[in-house]
Design a protein around this motif. Structure first.
Motif, PDB file in Angstrom:
ATOM      1  N   GLY A  63       0.802  -1.223   0.000  1.00 10.23           N
ATOM      2  CA  GLY A  63       0.000   0.000   0.000  1.00 10.23           C
ATOM      3  C   GLY A  63       0.833   1.271   0.000  1.00 10.23           C
ATOM      4  N   LYS A 120      -0.451   5.616  -2.084  1.00 10.56           N
ATOM      5  CA  LYS A 120      -1.788   5.759  -1.510  1.00 10.56           C
ATOM      6  C   LYS A 120      -2.882   5.936  -2.556  1.00 10.56           C
ATOM      7  N   THR A 121      -2.687   6.764  -3.557  1.00 11.42           N
ATOM      8  CA  THR A 121      -3.734   7.037  -4.544  1.00 11.42           C
ATOM      9  C   THR A 121      -4.123   5.765  -5.301  1.00 11.42           C
ATOM     10  N   ASP A 129      -5.719   3.123  -2.834  1.00 14.27           N
ATOM     11  CA  ASP A 129      -7.109   3.440  -2.497  1.00 14.27           C
ATOM     12  C   ASP A 129      -8.049   3.131  -3.663  1.00 14.27           C
ATOM     13  N   THR A 130      -7.624   3.436  -4.876  1.00 14.13           N
ATOM     14  CA  THR A 130      -8.436   3.154  -6.067  1.00 14.13           C
ATOM     15  C   THR A 130      -8.637   1.643  -6.225  1.00 14.13           C
ATOM     16  N   ARG A 159      -9.667  -6.790   1.856  1.00 11.49           N
ATOM     17  CA  ARG A 159      -8.270  -6.355   1.788  1.00 11.49           C
ATOM     18  C   ARG A 159      -7.353  -7.576   1.789  1.00 11.49           C
TER      19      ARG A 159
END
Length: 117
Positions: free
Chosen positions: A25, A28-29, A32-33, A45
């Motif tokens: 992870g 982050k962008t 998250d997508t 997850r």
């Protein structure tokens, strides 16, 4: 032989990047997508982590010769096919275009490596 190596290297780099985001992870962008996609599909997850591990296995082993290279390419082929199925079912076909590309490339490598045995 050279084309197989170049395509294998491209797939390896792409899937090391993609799997590292799913596992760690760190971006982050994108993380998250991707997590939103997985949750939309009813997947957790933990499943995203597992997919990342399968992608990492494929990315590392696709560069090997022999049967392990075939298995690595096949694992990327299967994860790409799975991604296509989920995108077509829950999203639009346009969201699956990257997966179609990796499916075609991993199919080429799987076929070529299998014929080299």
């Amino acid at each position: 032989m050279t084309a197989v190596f170049i395509v294998s290297l491209m797939l390896s780099v792409f899937f090391i990047f993609a799997s590292s985001i799913k596992i760690l992870g760190w971006q982050k962008t994108i993380f998250d997508t991707q997590l939103v996609f997985f949750e939309k599909y009813g997947l957790s997850r933990q499943i995203m982590f597992l997919v990342g591990c399968i992608e990492l296995f494929g990315a590392v082993t696709i560069l090997s010769s022999g049967m392990i290279g075939v298995i690595g390419a096949a694992s990327l082929l299967v994860t790409s096919a799975g991604a296509i199925c989920f995108h077509v079912r829950f999203d639009t076909w346009k969201d699956g275009i990257p997966a179609v590309s990796t499916l075609l490339l991993s199919s080429f490598v799987s076929y070529a490596k299998l014929n080299m045995l």
